[in-house]
Design a protein around this motif. Structure first.
Motif, PDB file in Angstrom:
ATOM      1  N   PRO A 148      47.359 -28.370  73.337  1.00 31.26           N
ATOM      2  CA  PRO A 148      45.965 -28.831  73.469  1.00 31.26           C
ATOM      3  C   PRO A 148      45.094 -28.226  72.360  1.00 31.26           C
ATOM      4  O   PRO A 148      45.205 -27.045  72.041  1.00 31.26           O
ATOM      5  CB  PRO A 148      45.537 -28.319  74.850  1.00 31.26           C
ATOM      6  N   SER A 149      44.199 -29.034  71.816  1.00 29.58           N
ATOM      7  CA  SER A 149      43.366 -28.556  70.715  1.00 29.58           C
ATOM      8  C   SER A 149      41.887 -28.476  71.089  1.00 29.58           C
ATOM      9  O   SER A 149      41.079 -28.002  70.303  1.00 29.58           O
ATOM     10  CB  SER A 149      43.522 -29.486  69.495  1.00 29.58           C
ATOM     11  N   SER A 150      41.537 -28.925  72.295  1.00 27.59           N
ATOM     12  CA  SER A 150      40.128 -28.891  72.721  1.00 27.59           C
ATOM     13  C   SER A 150      40.049 -28.310  74.127  1.00 27.59           C
ATOM     14  O   SER A 150      41.050 -28.208  74.831  1.00 27.59           O
ATOM     15  CB  SER A 150      39.543 -30.305  72.710  1.00 27.59           C
ATOM     16  N   ASP A 151      38.824 -27.957  74.523  1.00 26.66           N
ATOM     17  CA  ASP A 151      38.616 -27.439  75.874  1.00 26.66           C
ATOM     18  C   ASP A 151      39.002 -28.485  76.914  1.00 26.66           C
ATOM     19  O   ASP A 151      39.580 -28.145  77.960  1.00 26.66           O
ATOM     20  CB  ASP A 151      37.156 -27.029  76.073  1.00 26.66           C
ATOM     21  N   GLU A 152      38.680 -29.744  76.649  1.00 24.09           N
ATOM     22  CA  GLU A 152      38.990 -30.817  77.608  1.00 24.09           C
ATOM     23  C   GLU A 152      40.490 -30.921  77.822  1.00 24.09           C
ATOM     24  O   GLU A 152      40.969 -31.085  78.950  1.00 24.09           O
ATOM     25  CB  GLU A 152      38.439 -32.163  77.105  1.00 24.09           C
ATOM     26  N   GLU A 153      41.258 -30.822  76.725  1.00 21.80           N
ATOM     27  CA  GLU A 153      42.717 -30.916  76.849  1.00 21.80           C
ATOM     28  C   GLU A 153      43.297 -29.677  77.547  1.00 21.80           C
ATOM     29  O   GLU A 153      44.245 -29.775  78.329  1.00 21.80           O
ATOM     30  CB  GLU A 153      43.341 -31.081  75.463  1.00 21.80           C
ATOM     31  N   LEU A 154      42.696 -28.523  77.279  1.00 25.01           N
ATOM     32  CA  LEU A 154      43.167 -27.305  77.940  1.00 25.01           C
ATOM     33  C   LEU A 154      42.946 -27.367  79.453  1.00 25.01           C
ATOM     34  O   LEU A 154      43.789 -26.929  80.243  1.00 25.01           O
ATOM     35  CB  LEU A 154      42.443 -26.075  77.368  1.00 25.01           C
ATOM     36  N   LEU A 155      41.827 -27.943  79.864  1.00 27.01           N
ATOM     37  CA  LEU A 155      41.514 -28.020  81.294  1.00 27.01           C
ATOM     38  C   LEU A 155      42.479 -28.936  82.049  1.00 27.01           C
ATOM     39  O   LEU A 155      42.580 -28.865  83.272  1.00 27.01           O
ATOM     40  CB  LEU A 155      40.078 -28.504  81.508  1.00 27.01           C
TER      41      LEU A 155
END
Length: 707
Positions: free
Chosen positions: A675-682
């Motif tokens: 994941p490269s963004s906060d949205e993807e990490l969540l």
């Protein structure tokens, strides 16, 4: 060894306890905090300092094995001669000695089992019973006696609503009559039972001042281990031994009270300072047994109940538990798994034991613990199919085995025992080599392997004692074996231990599998009231704290293969699942049920499947990984190891266990999804808003550097 040398190696709290030699002392000792070490060093220090006469000190514990272990440690510390016994052994010795003086005539024989006499008592009253109900009735009589209740007073207590279930299928009034009939049959046959030993000793000490004075002259100082398990009858006997004096040290932990059904109560421990106003209290909270990960789960289990206390109406007593602090290095994260059925659970555990063997964990350092003895069969079968040796705790006694009896006879009579200048371990190996011992374990299973394991246990014990004791001789080894045989204090045997949670109390292993953690088993079905559920929680706590390094907790959705999967995981797992960062296990209607559920669409959205083969997942770690155990990993292993290194650094900086940053399962998904963004990490299971705030930027930095 000088008095001061005895105190060397103790931590600050242990040293405080060991050096407090007079007056009432209460040691609150959590699991794995070295309570036996503290009290044996205290006794040895007192003997070396000239404060204690070893022959006038009585140390009391609850099992013959624990008493034998205490005597062995005291011998190693140079303090032989101290009386270390169970309550019953100490009382029986006094009863046998004083019977001619206080009562006269021949002392009655002690009854081994109550069932036969109970059956006769029931026949006298024309009460129909079977063997199972007779066992329940015998247990109720034992509870009544240690609670100091006569047939009449039992009925008064029961009718006042003491919360006692009707025993053995009879009402309380009928039981009271049966209890009296049992006492009459005993009297007719000139017999006494196990509890009568304590009752009669109490009676003699209360009625005969000469006897009481002689006992108090003999014993000046008292130490009571496992004080949370004292019954009212045992406390009454202890008070009579003391005779108003206050030279007493008690050791216990209210969080390990698991024998309330036998009449044990933590009240005497919790109220010790009220009974002894001048008492000193020392708390042992440094856990030397278990890793931080295991200790944290144990703490979480108890603190979750403390939080519940505020929400309960008219809550039962719940004392604030000791919060343990592990002194060991970090270890592997505990596992929490759910399986399709009991056989699948047992097979998985057998497979995991094979993995531990590959990591050089000895089988003798592995245990499978369960709530009831009836659960053992599935594990016995799974281990046998995997070719893994095991021992059932509570089955055949070690010193009763034919090969062990032969070995002891050979050691007693061998000319090698005192000749040739061999050390004790060398002589033992030489003698037992003709009785099945070899340096290398046989690769077969069955009788040959079992004989070798017995011989290897004796050899290992000789090595251990020779390392612990100066000028150790074969004569001393044989004396130790005789004492252990009398106390059934068996040495360690190579093989996985299968045991109930109750019988595991006082033991520990490198790896522990807590199995069958379902509602109805943990807590058990008949635990209805809050105080009974609290006892089940404490029993689970005892199970967790048996593990030194590896801890696995598991449940099964159904009892048999192909079942509908209606079982629910234990309620006690909920706070532990949160602590481990795991999702609630997903559930779905069994395909064969054919029933429709109005919530089925909602459930189908939650059903997790393997991203490789499409299999429905139910094991929490597999759900988090989105991959079943059989399918290969799809992440970059180098990146995964880099993430593990980052996690270790984060955990060290925050001073928390590594799994509290992210679990391995979460790191695997991160390594796979990148994941490269906060949205993807969540979107990664195990990454919530709180963890994103704490670790999001640094984990993205690791991913960017490894791109």
């Amino acid at each position: 060894m000088t008095a001061e040398e005895v105190l060397e190696g103790l931590d600050e709290e242990q040293r405080e306890a060991a050096s407090t030699l007079t007056g009432p002392l209460c040691i609150l000792a959590g699991a794995g905090t070295g309570k036996t070490r503290a009290i044996t060093h205290r006794i040895a220090y007192g003997v070396r300092a000239g404060i204690y006469d070893p022959h006038r000190l009585l140390a009391v514990t609850f099992t013959a094995r624990a008493a034998a272990e205490m005597r062995s440690r005291l011998n190693s510390l140079g303090a032989p001669g101290v009386q270390a016994r169970t309550f019953h052994a100490a009382a029986l010795r006094q009863l046998q000695y004083f019977w001619p003086l206080a009562i006269g005539g021949t002392m009655p024989q002690i009854l081994d089992h109550k069932v036969r006499l109970l059956a006769e008592a029931a026949r006298r009253l024309h009460i129909t019973t079977d063997r199972a109900s007779l066992r329940d009735l015998a247990s109720e009589i034992e509870w009544a006696k240690v609670s100091t209740l006569t047939p009449d007073s039992y009925l008064e207590v029961a009718e006042q609503g003491a919360g006692r279930a009707e025993p053995g299928g009879v009402d309380h009034r009928t039981f009271a009559k049966l209890y009296q009939s049992y006492e009459d049959v005993k009297l007719d046959k000139h017999l006494i039972d196990f509890e009568d030993v304590l009752l009669l000793t109490v009676g003699i000490l209360e009625d005969d001042e000469r006897v009481a004075a002689q006992v108090r002259q003999q014993y000046r100082h008292f130490v009571v281990d496992e004080y949370q398990d004292v019954s009212p009858l045992q406390q009454r006997l202890l008070d009579l031994w003391l005779g108003g004096r206050e030279e007493i040290c008690v050791v216990g932990d209210a969080a390990q009270t698991i024998y309330s059904f036998t009449g044990a109560t933590p009240d005497f421990l919790l109220n010790f300072t009220g009974r002894h106003q001048e008492a000193k209290v020392v708390k042992l909270i440094r856990d030397y047994r278990s890793t931080p990960e295991v200790v944290q789960l144990a703490n979480t289990l108890l603190s979750d109940r403390t939080r519940e206390q505020a929400r309960l109406t008219d809550p039962p007593a719940w004392s604030d538990p000791l919060r343990l602090v592990s002194q060991k290095n970090r270890g592997p994260a505990p596992q929490l798994t759910q399986h399709a059925d009991d056989d699948a659970e047992a097979a998985w555990i057998a497979e995991q034991i094979g993995v531990l063997q590959e990591r050089a964990v000895p089988l003798s350092e592995i245990a499978i613990l369960y709530r009831t003895n009836g659960q053992s069969q599935a594990f016995e079968q799974a281990l046998a199919q995997a070719g893994i040796s095991y021992q059932l705790r509570g089955s055949e006694r070690f010193f009763s085995r034919a090969e062990v009896r032969e070995a002891l006879a050979a050691l007693r009579t061998s000319s090698l025992v005192e000749e040739g200048g061999d050390t004790v371990p060398e002589a033992v190996r030489a003698v037992l080599s003709s009785h099945g011992w070899r340096r290398e374990a046989p690769e077969t299973t069955g009788a040959v392997r079992e004989r070798w394991e017995s011989m290897a246990a004796l050899v290992s014990l000789a090595d251990q004692l020779d390392a612990e004791r100066e000028d150790f001789t074969m004569k001393a080894f044989l004396a130790e074996l005789e004492e252990r045989s009398a106390a059934q204090h068996a040495p360690t045997v190579e093989g996985v231990t299968l045991a109930s949670l109750h019988s595991a109390k006082g033991l520990e292993w490198d790896a522990v599998f807590l199995a069958g953690l379902n509602e109805g088993l943990m807590p058990i079905t008949f635990a209805k009231e809050q105080k009974e559920i609290d006892e089940e929680r404490r029993l689970f706590y005892v199970g967790i704290t048996r593990a030194r390094t590896y801890l696995s907790m598991s449940s099964a959705s159904s009892r048999h293969s192909g079942g509908r999967g209606k079982r629910q995981p234990s309620r006690f797992l909920r706070p532990l699942r949160r602590e481990l960062g795991l999702e609630e296990p997903t559930r779905r209607i069994a395909p064969s049920s054919g029933s429709k559920n109005p919530n089925s669409s909602a459930r189908s959205k939650k059903t997790a499947t393997c991203s490789t083969c499409g299999t429905v997942l139910s094991v929490p770690t597999e759900v988090k990984r989105r991959r079943c155990a059989e399918c290969p990993a799809r992440y970059d292993e180098a990146l995964f190891e880099r993430l593990r290194e980052w996690r270790s650094a984060q955990a060290e900086e925050l001073e928390v266990p590594a799994f509290m940053v992210f679990t391995d399962a979460t790191l695997e998904v991160i390594a796979e999804k990148r994941p490269s963004s906060d949205e993807e990490l969540l979107k990664v299971p195990g990454v919530g808003k709180s963890k994103l705030e704490k670790h999001g930027e640094s984990v993205k930095k690791v991913l960017a550097e490894s791109a």
